[in-house]
Structure formats: C-alpha cells, structure tokens
Motif scaffolding. Sequence first.
Motif, PDB file in Angstrom:
ATOM      1  N   GLU A   1       0.887  -1.191  -0.038  1.00 53.84           N
ATOM      2  CA  GLU A   1       0.108  -0.015   0.094  1.00 53.84           C
ATOM      3  C   GLU A   1       0.748   1.236  -0.080  1.00 53.84           C
ATOM      4  O   GLU A   1       0.644   2.157  -0.771  1.00 53.84           O
ATOM      5  CB  GLU A   1      -0.854  -0.064   1.181  1.00 53.84           C
ATOM      6  CG  GLU A   1      -1.858   1.043   1.101  1.00 53.84           C
ATOM      7  CD  GLU A   1      -2.774   0.910   2.345  1.00 53.84           C
ATOM      8  OE1 GLU A   1      -3.974   1.022   2.097  1.00 53.84           O
ATOM      9  OE2 GLU A   1      -2.545   0.472   3.626  1.00 53.84           O
TER      10      GLU A   1
ATOM     11  N   GLY B   1       3.801   1.631  -0.993  1.00 49.58           N
ATOM     12  CA  GLY B   1       4.489   1.792  -2.655  1.00 49.58           C
ATOM     13  C   GLY B   1       3.555   2.116  -3.560  1.00 49.58           C
ATOM     14  O   GLY B   1       4.111   3.269  -4.304  1.00 49.58           O
ATOM     15  N   VAL B   2       2.269   1.747  -3.399  1.00 54.10           N
ATOM     16  CA  VAL B   2       1.173   2.459  -4.434  1.00 54.10           C
ATOM     17  C   VAL B   2       1.103   3.818  -4.202  1.00 54.10           C
ATOM     18  O   VAL B   2       0.968   4.697  -4.848  1.00 54.10           O
ATOM     19  CB  VAL B   2       0.079   1.420  -4.429  1.00 54.10           C
ATOM     20  CG1 VAL B   2      -1.031   2.321  -5.348  1.00 54.10           C
ATOM     21  CG2 VAL B   2       0.266   0.041  -5.029  1.00 54.10           C
ATOM     22  N   MET B   3       0.642   3.974  -2.972  1.00 52.18           N
ATOM     23  CA  MET B   3       0.439   5.495  -2.494  1.00 52.18           C
ATOM     24  C   MET B   3       1.500   6.504  -2.692  1.00 52.18           C
ATOM     25  O   MET B   3       1.186   7.508  -2.909  1.00 52.18           O
ATOM     26  CB  MET B   3      -0.340   5.418  -1.009  1.00 52.18           C
ATOM     27  CG  MET B   3      -1.252   4.573  -0.648  1.00 52.18           C
ATOM     28  SD  MET B   3      -2.827   5.343  -1.957  1.00 52.18           S
ATOM     29  CE  MET B   3      -4.061   3.932  -1.471  1.00 52.18           C
ATOM     30  N   ASN B   4       2.774   6.007  -2.742  1.00 54.35           N
ATOM     31  CA  ASN B   4       3.830   6.973  -2.855  1.00 54.35           C
ATOM     32  C   ASN B   4       4.450   6.946  -4.189  1.00 54.35           C
ATOM     33  O   ASN B   4       5.667   7.331  -4.218  1.00 54.35           O
ATOM     34  CB  ASN B   4       4.875   6.774  -1.717  1.00 54.35           C
ATOM     35  CG  ASN B   4       4.433   7.306  -0.315  1.00 54.35           C
ATOM     36  OD1 ASN B   4       4.001   8.239  -0.029  1.00 54.35           O
ATOM     37  ND2 ASN B   4       4.126   6.035   0.441  1.00 54.35           N
ATOM     38  N   ASN B   5       3.802   6.260  -5.106  1.00 60.42           N
ATOM     39  CA  ASN B   5       4.262   6.217  -6.498  1.00 60.42           C
ATOM     40  C   ASN B   5       5.570   5.417  -6.508  1.00 60.42           C
ATOM     41  O   ASN B   5       6.621   5.875  -7.434  1.00 60.42           O
ATOM     42  CB  ASN B   5       4.433   7.482  -7.309  1.00 60.42           C
ATOM     43  CG  ASN B   5       2.984   8.061  -7.598  1.00 60.42           C
ATOM     44  OD1 ASN B   5       2.157   6.991  -7.608  1.00 60.42           O
ATOM     45  ND2 ASN B   5       2.516   9.191  -7.062  1.00 60.42           N
ATOM     46  N   ALA B   6       6.076   4.480  -5.513  1.00 62.34           N
ATOM     47  CA  ALA B   6       7.260   3.801  -5.923  1.00 62.34           C
ATOM     48  C   ALA B   6       7.299   3.163  -7.231  1.00 62.34           C
ATOM     49  O   ALA B   6       6.426   2.804  -7.753  1.00 62.34           O
ATOM     50  CB  ALA B   6       7.328   2.588  -4.723  1.00 62.34           C
ATOM     51  N   GLY B   7       8.565   3.050  -7.669  1.00 63.04           N
ATOM     52  CA  GLY B   7       8.881   2.644  -9.115  1.00 63.04           C
ATOM     53  C   GLY B   7       8.466   0.971  -8.923  1.00 63.04           C
ATOM     54  O   GLY B   7       7.828   0.563  -9.875  1.00 63.04           O
TER      55      GLY B   7
ATOM     56  N   THR C   1       7.552  -2.404  -6.019  1.00 57.60           N
ATOM     57  CA  THR C   1       7.397  -2.920  -4.574  1.00 57.60           C
ATOM     58  C   THR C   1       7.791  -4.540  -4.762  1.00 57.60           C
ATOM     59  O   THR C   1       6.818  -5.012  -5.465  1.00 57.60           O
ATOM     60  CB  THR C   1       6.424  -2.289  -3.987  1.00 57.60           C
ATOM     61  OG1 THR C   1       6.229  -1.222  -3.875  1.00 57.60           O
ATOM     62  CG2 THR C   1       6.501  -3.081  -2.474  1.00 57.60           C
TER      63      THR C   1
END
Length: 69
Positions: free
Chosen positions: A36, A38-44, A46
């Motif tokens: 969650e 990773g998705v919410m923070n626009n991670a490249g 996860t």
Amino acid sequence: MYEAFYQLQEKPFSILPDPDLIYWGKMHSMAFTMLEFGVMNNAGFTVITGEIGSGKTTLVRHLLKKVSP
C-alpha cells in the motif's frame, strides 16, 4: 458438505485467491502495508516474496480492490 454443516454462505476451499478471505497474520499485515505504501507513494516497484500459497496474490488482489482507479 462443509456449507451445510458450518452454515457457510459459499464454498470454503478454492484454488483461486479470494481477497475477501485473508488471514491477517503479522507478516501479511506488514506485507500489505508495504504494498500500500509503495502504491500510494508512486514507488517504482515493490517486491514481496514468499512460499507458494502464502498469500502474495491474494494481498495484491485485495490492494487492487481497495485502491480507486
């Protein structure tokens, strides 16, 4: 057989991942939090790893259900 005896609404055992039936153990909760985040923070990307049948796909499907398009 199981549905009648335990008065279940649907079949309890399936080979397909079901995001409505998740065991929220400590590691599952932590893995979901990381997904969650990773998705919410626009991670490249996860990554979560685990044994076959440990719930990775179910967690991803739950995340996809929870996040708005």
